[in-house]
Enzyme design. Structure first.
Site, PDB file in Angstrom:
ATOM      1  N   GLU A 119     -56.169   9.990 -88.975  1.00  0.00           N
ATOM      2  CA  GLU A 119     -55.641  11.246 -89.528  1.00  0.00           C
ATOM      3  C   GLU A 119     -55.799  11.289 -91.050  1.00  0.00           C
ATOM      4  OE1 GLU A 119     -51.618  12.082 -88.256  1.00  0.00           O
ATOM      5  OE2 GLU A 119     -51.947  11.138 -86.325  1.00  0.00           O
ATOM      6  N   HIS A 120     -56.786  11.957 -91.513  1.00  0.00           N
ATOM      7  CA  HIS A 120     -57.976  12.551 -90.907  1.00  0.00           C
ATOM      8  C   HIS A 120     -59.145  12.163 -91.788  1.00  0.00           C
ATOM      9  CE1 HIS A 120     -55.569  15.250 -88.359  1.00  0.00           C
ATOM     10  NE2 HIS A 120     -54.826  15.462 -89.413  1.00  0.00           N
TER      11      HIS A 120
END
Length: 348
Positions: A119-120
């Site tokens: 993420e991310h």
């Protein structure tokens, strides 16, 4: 569809003392995700602590001991793992070390699958490396002959293309080929980073046309080339809160002055139920947004409940997607109200 669908839930290890794997209501899930193991930033292998060793064994045994058997996945990463993934994905040798480590851990603990939670990726280079990583991961799993085939999944942003500092897009073609499905994190769409107006952080629809909703995300993923059956819709078991500037203006998008009750403006669903009860809150089920919210005085909270879970399951079945998952197990109320509503809705 009901028999082969994904009805999953992430079990975070930090709730082990209050809800160990043996206490999960396993009748409400087909797939469970152990969240999380981390990556050693120097060796790029998985870090398995003594606590993880004990919890992974208990997790796998609980899932596999249930009838029908629940599939047990290991989720790797989480919110603080971006830099480690960026480093390992940039180098072929590091990718290989990571991949072999994940397969070895999965075999050691009799797991059914592995879940990447990066993420991310922050730019186009990292997105390209994401594609290389999952492609090589799939090749290594397929080469691991003589063993049950490991499933590979990834937890991803609700939309495949987005812009924060720079525009970026997931490598959808590589993901569609390498992964068994993606878990679309269709929550945290609004939050304390938008302190001045209330927002439904897990809205199913977006009547404003801005495209910030779970259904808009699903459509975008499918239009980008991800097969619908490989998209799984995420639902939260927590709400996000705001403090209204005027108690008489209490709808979606009402003026606000920062977060409301809860730690950093977050309430577990069980806490939302208590908030509503203790404060005589007004509860709204908004059909245009497909989500619930409630307010009492200047406190406002948007969340998923049984009503929204049923609406989301109805949408998911109609869209022909692979199923749903919850983040996270342990936040529902004691009766497992929201997870039960979703399970029953998918069955009917």
């Amino acid at each position: 569809m009901a028999s082969s669908s994904i009805r999953g839930g992430y079990w975070p290890t930090w709730i082990n003392s209050e809800l160990p794997p043996s206490s999960i209501n396993l009748a409400l899930f087909t797939h469970l995700f152990y969240a999380f193991l981390q990556v050693d930033p120097s060796t790029f292998q998985l870090i398995v602590t003594d606590d993880d060793d004990r919890m992974l064994r208990a997790f796998s045994e609980a899932a596999h001991g249930h009838s029908p058997r629940v599939q047990a996945f290991l989720s790797i990463g989480g919110g603080d793992s971006t830099s480690a993934f960026a480093a390992l994905a940039a180098d072929p040798a590091s990718r290989a070390a990571f991949i072999q480590s994940t397969i070895a851990v999965a075999r050691q603990y009799d797991l059914d699958g592995l879940d990447l939670d990066w993420e991310h990726p922050i730019d186009t280079d990292e997105m390209a490396n994401f594609g290389r990583l999952v492609t090589e991961w799939r090749a290594a799993v397929e080469a691991d002959s003589g063993q049950p085939r490991l499933l590979l999944t990834a937890a991803v942003r609700f939309e495949p293309s987005f812009q924060w500092e720079v525009p970026r897009s997931y490598p959808v073609a590589e993901m569609a080929s390498a992964l068994d499905w993606i878990n679309s994190m269709a929550y945290d769409l609004h939050g304390p980073w938008e302190p001045n107006t209330t927002g439904l952080h897990a809205a199913l629809y977006d009547p404003t046309g801005a495209g910030v909703s779970g259904s808009d995300g699903v459509t975008a993923w499918v239009n980008a080339g991800m097969p619908a059956a490989k998209v799984v819709l995420g639902m939260p078991l927590y709400g996000r809160t705001w403090r209204l500037t005027d108690s008489n203006q209490n709808g979606v998008g009402a003026p606000a002055a920062g977060t409301g009750p809860g730690t950093d403006g977050v309430l577990r669903y069980s806490e939302v139920v208590q908030f509503n009860r203790d404060n005589g809150a007004t509860v709204i089920h908004d059909v245009n947004w497909g989500e619930a919210y409630s307010y009492a005085g200047t406190s406002w909270v948007g969340y998923d409940d049984a009503w929204t879970a049923e609406r989301k399951v109805e949408y998911a079945r109609g869209a022909g997607i692979g199923g749903y998952f919850f983040w996270s197990i342990g936040q529902d109320d004691a009766a497992w109200t929201v997870t039960t509503a979703a399970w029953n809705a998918w069955q009917n």
